[in-house]
Design a protein around this motif. Structure first.
Motif, short mmCIF file in Angstrom:
data_model
loop_
_atom_site.label_atom_id
_atom_site.label_comp_id
_atom_site.label_asym_id
_atom_site.label_seq_id
_atom_site.Cartn_x
_atom_site.Cartn_y
_atom_site.Cartn_z
N GLY A 13 0.82 -1.20 0.00
CA GLY A 13 0.00 0.00 0.00
C GLY A 13 0.85 1.25 0.00
O GLY A 13 2.01 1.24 0.40
N PRO A 14 0.28 2.41 -0.44
CA PRO A 14 1.05 3.65 -0.56
C PRO A 14 1.70 4.13 0.73
O PRO A 14 2.82 4.63 0.72
CB PRO A 14 0.02 4.66 -1.09
CG PRO A 14 -1.31 4.04 -0.84
CD PRO A 14 -1.10 2.56 -0.88
N GLU A 15 0.99 3.97 1.85
CA GLU A 15 1.57 4.43 3.13
C GLU A 15 2.79 3.61 3.50
O GLU A 15 3.80 4.15 3.96
CB GLU A 15 0.52 4.34 4.24
CG GLU A 15 -0.64 5.32 4.07
CD GLU A 15 -1.63 5.22 5.21
OE1 GLU A 15 -1.41 4.41 6.12
OE2 GLU A 15 -2.63 5.96 5.17
N VAL A 16 2.71 2.30 3.30
CA VAL A 16 3.84 1.43 3.61
C VAL A 16 5.01 1.76 2.70
O VAL A 16 6.16 1.85 3.15
CB VAL A 16 3.44 -0.06 3.43
CG1 VAL A 16 4.65 -0.96 3.61
CG2 VAL A 16 2.35 -0.43 4.43
N GLU B 67 5.68 4.62 1.17
CA GLU B 67 6.26 5.92 1.54
C GLU B 67 7.17 5.78 2.76
O GLU B 67 8.25 6.38 2.82
CB GLU B 67 5.15 6.92 1.84
CG GLU B 67 4.40 7.39 0.58
CD GLU B 67 3.24 8.29 0.93
OE1 GLU B 67 3.12 8.69 2.11
OE2 GLU B 67 2.46 8.61 0.02
N ARG B 68 6.72 4.98 3.72
CA ARG B 68 7.52 4.78 4.93
C ARG B 68 8.82 4.05 4.60
O ARG B 68 9.88 4.39 5.11
CB ARG B 68 6.68 3.99 5.95
CG ARG B 68 7.29 3.90 7.34
CD ARG B 68 6.25 3.51 8.36
NE ARG B 68 5.66 2.21 8.09
CZ ARG B 68 4.38 2.04 7.75
NH1 ARG B 68 3.59 3.07 7.61
NH2 ARG B 68 3.91 0.81 7.53
#
Length: 200
Positions: free
Chosen positions: A8-11, A13-14
């Motif tokens: 997913g995008p949040e993962v 980005e992190r």
């Protein structure tokens, strides 16, 4: 270059922030293998491809990176499991990269980072492959022992289910609260067969 698998995008980005921070920290230190290195971007496998399915160099992005990486380049992964899940693949990939003077960096390996660009780091990756092999062997032995214990108790230990049975999945743990039971009507059919074959 950072290699990872799609999430997913949040993962993502992190993970990218983590990689960038690692690169910035290492680039500041004179004499490290990453001194003066330039970030070239993120590379990802399609969501449908996982490290368990095939060796690194046989997966789509692995093949692409093999073509792109040049001597003195760096391949950075956030976690080892995003590169490979096989001790054999890890050993072969490490040897392949080392022969081409490409450094493999693992940012988070149990809270520590690992750089194969130096002799000690390369040896550590080899040791990691060996210890991973030991872990695989021990895990397989534990699974085998566990299945034997389940079968001894008359419980289902996994594997093919006979066509006349179904698995009662009252729980998630294999064998814990899961067992084979006859499909509806099978018991009566077996009795009918018995009656038909009975003498007289």
């Amino acid at each position: 270059s950072q290699y990872r698998q799609d999430d997913g995008p949040e993962v993502l980005e992190r993970r990218e922030a983590c990689i960038q921070a690692y690169l910035a920290m290492r680039a500041l230190c004179d004499g490290t293998t990453l001194a003066g290195a330039v970030w070239s971007g993120m590379y990802q496998e399609p969501r449908s491809v996982r490290a368990l399915q095939a060796p690194f160099r046989e997966r789509p992005m692995g093949k692409k990176l093999v073509r792109l990486l040049q001597p003195t380049d760096h391949l950075i992964v956030d976690k080892l499991t995003n590169l490979t899940r096989s001790h054999e693949d890890l050993a072969l990939t490490n040897r392949y990269l080392a022969e081409r003077r490409i450094s493999l960096h693992i940012v988070d390996l149990g809270g520590q980072s690992l750089d194969s660009g130096c002799d000690l780091g390369r040896i550590m990756v080899d040791l990691l492959a060996t210890s991973q092999q030991m872990a695989d062997v021990l895990r397989q032995e534990a699974i085998s022992i566990g299945k034997k214990a389940l079968r001894a108790k008359g419980k289902w230990s996994g594997g093919p289910v006979p066509f006349f049975c179904r698995v009662n999945r009252a729980g998630k743990d294999i064998g814990g609260t899961q067992w084979l039971e006859l499909k509806p009507g099978v018991e009566r059919a077996m009795e009918a067969v018995h009656e038909a074959l009975a003498p007289g």
